[in-house]
Scaffold this motif. Structure first.
Motif, short mmCIF file in Angstrom:
data_model
loop_
_atom_site.label_atom_id
_atom_site.label_comp_id
_atom_site.label_asym_id
_atom_site.label_seq_id
_atom_site.Cartn_x
_atom_site.Cartn_y
_atom_site.Cartn_z
N VAL A 63 0.68 -1.39 -0.14
CA VAL A 63 -0.46 -0.25 0.01
C VAL A 63 1.19 1.65 0.47
CG1 VAL A 63 -1.49 1.16 1.00
CG2 VAL A 63 -1.65 -1.23 1.45
N GLU A 64 2.22 1.15 0.77
CA GLU A 64 3.01 2.36 1.13
C GLU A 64 3.72 2.60 -0.66
OE1 GLU A 64 2.49 0.66 4.92
OE2 GLU A 64 3.28 -0.39 2.84
N TRP A 65 3.88 1.84 -0.97
CA TRP A 65 4.49 1.84 -2.45
C TRP A 65 3.76 2.95 -3.14
CZ3 TRP A 65 3.11 -1.55 -6.94
CH2 TRP A 65 4.42 -0.72 -7.97
N GLN A 66 2.01 1.64 -3.65
CA GLN A 66 1.31 1.91 -4.27
C GLN A 66 1.24 3.65 -4.30
OE1 GLN A 66 -1.77 -0.78 -3.51
NE2 GLN A 66 -0.71 -2.14 -4.53
N LEU A 67 0.54 4.03 -2.45
CA LEU A 67 0.98 5.29 -2.70
C LEU A 67 1.65 6.32 -3.10
CD1 LEU A 67 -1.07 7.69 -1.09
CD2 LEU A 67 -0.33 7.49 0.76
N ALA A 68 2.84 6.08 -2.93
CA ALA A 68 4.08 6.76 -3.91
C ALA A 68 4.17 6.97 -5.60
CB ALA A 68 4.99 5.51 -3.35
N CYS A 69 3.39 5.25 -5.60
CA CYS A 69 3.53 5.40 -6.86
C CYS A 69 2.47 6.17 -7.82
CB CYS A 69 2.72 4.43 -7.55
SG CYS A 69 4.59 3.02 -7.63
N ALA A 70 1.10 6.66 -7.20
CA ALA A 70 0.59 8.04 -7.46
C ALA A 70 1.14 8.59 -7.05
CB ALA A 70 -0.85 7.70 -6.71
N ASP A 71 1.47 9.53 -6.14
CA ASP A 71 2.36 10.74 -5.78
C ASP A 71 3.13 10.99 -6.91
OD1 ASP A 71 0.77 10.83 -3.61
OD2 ASP A 71 2.33 10.26 -2.16
N LEU A 72 3.92 9.63 -7.58
CA LEU A 72 4.79 10.48 -8.85
C LEU A 72 4.52 10.59 -9.46
CD1 LEU A 72 7.28 8.04 -6.84
CD2 LEU A 72 7.71 10.20 -7.39
N GLY A 73 2.83 10.34 -10.00
CA GLY A 73 2.20 10.24 -10.93
C GLY A 73 2.35 9.30 -11.86
N ILE A 74 2.51 8.23 -11.80
CA ILE A 74 2.44 7.23 -11.80
C ILE A 74 0.61 5.66 -10.72
CG2 ILE A 74 4.36 6.69 -13.59
CD1 ILE A 74 5.83 4.46 -10.97
N PRO A 75 0.09 6.02 -11.21
CA PRO A 75 -0.92 5.48 -10.18
C PRO A 75 -1.75 4.13 -11.23
CG PRO A 75 -2.52 6.91 -11.64
CD PRO A 75 -0.60 7.79 -11.39
N GLY A 76 -1.76 3.31 -9.71
CA GLY A 76 -2.30 1.52 -10.46
C GLY A 76 -0.59 1.23 -11.85
N GLU A 77 0.11 1.38 -11.42
CA GLU A 77 1.23 1.13 -11.04
C GLU A 77 1.39 -0.54 -11.08
OE1 GLU A 77 5.54 0.57 -13.01
OE2 GLU A 77 4.25 2.13 -13.61
N ARG A 78 2.10 -1.53 -11.83
CA ARG A 78 2.34 -2.60 -10.86
C ARG A 78 3.30 -3.12 -10.92
NH1 ARG A 78 -0.08 -6.47 -16.11
NH2 ARG A 78 1.81 -7.81 -15.69
N ALA A 79 3.45 -4.38 -10.29
CA ALA A 79 5.00 -4.85 -9.70
C ALA A 79 6.08 -5.44 -10.58
CB ALA A 79 4.48 -5.34 -8.77
N THR A 80 5.35 -5.66 -11.56
CA THR A 80 6.23 -6.70 -13.25
C THR A 80 6.19 -5.97 -14.44
OG1 THR A 80 4.77 -8.56 -12.91
CG2 THR A 80 6.57 -8.72 -11.70
N HIS A 81 6.95 -6.12 -14.90
CA HIS A 81 6.75 -5.99 -16.26
C HIS A 81 6.72 -6.68 -17.40
CE1 HIS A 81 11.37 -6.61 -17.69
NE2 HIS A 81 11.42 -6.16 -16.06
N SER A 82 6.70 -6.41 -18.61
CA SER A 82 6.22 -6.82 -19.40
C SER A 82 7.38 -6.27 -20.51
CB SER A 82 4.85 -7.15 -20.06
OG SER A 82 4.13 -6.33 -20.55
N LEU A 83 8.42 -5.70 -21.09
CA LEU A 83 9.35 -5.75 -21.54
C LEU A 83 9.89 -6.35 -22.43
CD1 LEU A 83 10.54 -3.04 -18.76
CD2 LEU A 83 8.91 -2.43 -21.04
N PRO A 84 10.15 -6.16 -23.39
CA PRO A 84 11.20 -7.31 -24.46
C PRO A 84 12.63 -7.42 -23.58
CG PRO A 84 10.88 -5.56 -25.39
CD PRO A 84 10.16 -5.78 -24.15
N LEU A 85 12.86 -7.75 -22.39
CA LEU A 85 14.29 -8.13 -21.66
C LEU A 85 14.18 -8.96 -22.01
CD1 LEU A 85 14.10 -5.61 -19.45
CD2 LEU A 85 15.71 -4.89 -21.28
N PRO A 86 15.32 -9.89 -22.19
CA PRO A 86 15.82 -11.19 -22.03
C PRO A 86 15.54 -11.63 -20.73
CG PRO A 86 17.37 -10.55 -22.20
CD PRO A 86 16.48 -9.41 -22.58
#
Length: 175
Positions: free
Chosen positions: A97-120
């Motif tokens: 919850v604390e991290w999610q609130l910090a994400c929202a404050d930094l302008g990335i609300p709803g940020e996910r814990a993992t990514h789906s980037l094309p990294l090997p």
């Protein structure tokens, strides 16, 4: 201006904007301690945050994906530092919850814990399979277990969450 210079200038702008936002949300003393580094050894990880050192490491491959991903990953990692800064010595979940609130404050609300980037991604073959004698559920592992481990769901259901030898996982097969 060359393309490389434009990218370098855009990266500086992303970093400056993120650090200014961090200053506004915390304080100048904390924000000035934060260091952002590129780690060329990173393969599948987009970024990492180290709380005690107030350090963020980013994968340089993000630049070739997009500058938007560089910004998002930087803010994601800064959110970890901001969440720990705000909580002081209290323990928090890495993507709680604390991290999610910090994400929202930094302008990335709803940020996910993992990514789906094309990294090997490195897939390791799971060589060890264990199963519960009670419920039959199995787990596969890369490494052999060094200690005795019992089936947690069965221990929860039949023994109040405490270890019971009856639910000891059994080596079923070597894959």
């Amino acid at each position: 201006m060359s393309e490389e210079e434009q990218i370098r200038q855009a990266l500086h702008s992303i970093l400056d904007d993120a650090m200014q936002l961090l200053e506004e949300l915390s304080d100048v003393a904390f924000a000035s301690k934060v260091k952002v580094e590129w780690n060329s050894r990173m393969r599948s990880t987009a970024g990492r945050a180290f709380w005690p050192e107030a350090r963020v490491e980013l994968n340089p491959r993000l630049i070739s994906i997009s500058l938007v991903e560089v910004r998002r990953t930087l803010l994601h990692e800064l959110a970890h530092l901001l969440a720990y800064y705000r909580c002081g010595r209290r323990r928090i979940a890495p993507h709680g919850v604390e991290w999610q609130l910090a994400c929202a404050d930094l302008g990335i609300p709803g940020e996910r814990a993992t990514h789906s980037l094309p990294l090997p991604r490195q897939q390791q073959q799971k060589k060890w399979r264990y199963s519960c004698p009670r419920c039959g559920k199995g787990i596969e592992r890369v490494r052999k277990m060094k200690r005795y481990v019992a089936c947690y769901p069965c221990c929860q259901k039949y023994n109040g969450g405490r270890y019971k030898k009856e639910f000891l996982l059994v080596l079923e097969q070597i894959v």
